[in-house]
Design an enzyme around this catalytic site. Structure first.
Site, PDB file in Angstrom:
ATOM      1  N   SER A   1       0.799  -1.222   0.000  1.00  0.00           N
ATOM      2  CA  SER A   1       0.000   0.000   0.000  1.00  0.00           C
ATOM      3  C   SER A   1       0.830   1.270   0.000  1.00  0.00           C
ATOM      4  CB  SER A   1      -0.918   0.025   1.236  1.00  0.00           C
ATOM      5  OG  SER A   1      -0.146  -0.025   2.423  1.00  0.00           O
ATOM      6  N   CYS A   2       2.099   1.179   0.319  1.00  0.00           N
ATOM      7  CA  CYS A   2       2.898   2.394   0.408  1.00  0.00           C
ATOM      8  C   CYS A   2       4.352   2.097   0.105  1.00  0.00           C
ATOM      9  CB  CYS A   2       2.807   3.009   1.808  1.00  0.00           C
ATOM     10  SG  CYS A   2       3.767   4.522   1.997  1.00  0.00           S
ATOM     11  N   GLY A   3       4.968   2.983  -0.635  1.00  0.00           N
ATOM     12  CA  GLY A   3       6.384   2.851  -0.930  1.00  0.00           C
ATOM     13  C   GLY A   3       7.115   4.082  -0.451  1.00  0.00           C
TER      14      GLY A   3
ATOM     15  N   CYS B   1       7.751   7.611   0.788  1.00  0.00           N
ATOM     16  CA  CYS B   1       6.904   8.580   1.480  1.00  0.00           C
ATOM     17  C   CYS B   1       7.779   9.640   2.129  1.00  0.00           C
ATOM     18  CB  CYS B   1       6.061   7.897   2.564  1.00  0.00           C
ATOM     19  SG  CYS B   1       4.990   6.576   1.974  1.00  0.00           S
TER      20      CYS B   1
END
Length: 275
Positions: free
Chosen positions: A114-116, A118
């Site tokens: 969901s996230c790389g 940031c």
């Protein structure tokens, strides 16, 4: 490779009654990306288009700009103790003379589905690393009614989602609404990397005049990836983040959120949407 979906036992309760049946789930496996043989990142992804995912990831990190930058992309044999090939480790070998930037401090080695990438510090990294800084000057225009029709076209093309209900999608369109490419993945950023990677492999970067549509929210990282690929318009069916809007404004990108039916919110670059 036939690993996009898997079957699992599930107990279904419907109208007060219970029954046991197999259920089709989207597959999620780790992919280790190596650069010149050295481990760089691990992402959780849906298997498929792994080479495109790897090179798309490197485009978004500013390592690659043209297909000539890559000598070879291969699965790594001997990735396990018994020497078998898991097809979960990909090595990107750069062509001679291509500079390897120090990107290890800008990205955690492990990224989730969901996230790389940031963080506020990444704004400067994107601004200095992009190979295609001409987004603000891209003259593309798209009628609002064409843009509003894209989510239905994206959804209609999601074959694996129909079987699992558990995938994100990224679609690349022309300003006339023609679907150029669509990729599905358990991670939004992976789906975008696959889109960008396939364009990179075909020698089509920068993606001037293109529209990128994502099935979920518009995070900072998705805007970052679009900027690095030279995409002038990013639309999402859900909300953007504040940092995503900041980067879109600074980059001259058009950013649309809550694209649902005839409605949308334009957070940046409204001049590209014609009413």
């Amino acid at each position: 490779m036939g690993r996009v979906t898997e079957r699992r036992r599930v107990v279904r309760i419907r109208n007060g009654g219970a029954g046991v049946r197999p259920d089709t789930l989207v597959a999620e496996e780790p992919l280790e990306i190596r650069l010149n043989g050295k481990p760089l990142a691990i992402t959780m992804r849906t298997p498929g288009d792994d080479f495109a995912l790897a090179v798309g990831f490197l485009v978004s990190e500013g390592v690659l700009a043209a297909s000539a930058d890559v000598q070879a992309v291969t699965y790594c044999e001997g990735a396990t103790e018994d020497g078998s090939n898991t097809y979960n480790v990909v090595n990107v070998q750069l062509a001679a003379g291509v500079t390897v930037p120090d990107i290890t401090l800008e990205r955690n080695v492990y990224t989730t589905s969901s996230c790389g990438l940031c963080g506020k510090a990444s704004l400067d990294a994107v601004r200095t690393a992009t190979r295609f800084p001409g987004i603000a000057a891209d003259p593309v225009r798209i009628p609002a009614e064409v843009l509003c029709a894209l989510p239905d076209r994206l959804r209609a093309a999601q074959k694996v989602f129909d079987r699992t209900g558990g995938l994100h999608a990224a679609g690349l369109f022309t300003a006339q609404g023609e679907l150029l490419d669509l990729r599905e993945d358990v991670g939004r950023h992976n789906a975008v990397d696959k889109i960008v990677g396939r364009a990179f492999q075909a020698g089509r970067l920068p993606l001037t005049g293109a529209v990128l549509l994502v099935s979920g929210r518009a995070s900072f990282e998705l805007v970052q990836k679009a900027v690095m690929a030279g995409i002038p318009l990013l639309a999402a069916v859900s909300a953007p983040s504040s940092l995503a809007v900041d980067l879109a404004l600074e980059s001259g990108m058009t950013l649309v959120g809550f694209l649902r039916g005839p409605d949308m919110n334009i957070y940046a670059g409204e001049e590209r949407i014609t009413l």
